[in-house]
Design a protein around this motif. Structure first.
Motif: not given
Length: 84
Positions: A29-30, A77-84
């Motif tokens: 979710x970022x 910190x590295x976070x993960x986020x879905x591409x749109x």
């Protein structure tokens, strides 16, 4: 261009996910970093930390290769986020 050449190209792609994959997708979710995604998956699916790390890492690599997620840095910190 591809749509003009191939008339029946769909606008969207659908991917079927298992329970762990769907959970990881929702957790991208970022706001969460990879470690917190691993911890949540381990807890939600009663996996050891190592089992969750392997599953999550492999799945995130697959999603990243398909440009479905991205890694970004937030406060060091590295976070993960879905591409749109």
């Amino acid at each position: 261009l591809a749509k003009r050449i191939l008339k029946n190209v769909p606008d969207k792609r659908q991917i079927a996910l298992d329970a762990v994959g769907a959970d990881v997708w929702e957790l991208c979710d970022g706001a969460r970093n990879i470690s917190s995604v691993v911890a949540a998956v381990a807890k939600n699916h009663k996996l050891t930390r190592r089992e969750a790390e392997v599953s999550v890492t492999m799945f995130l690599q697959t999603l990243a290769k398909k440009n479905l997620i991205g890694l970004m840095s937030a406060g060091g910190k590295k976070v993960v986020k879905r591409s749109r």
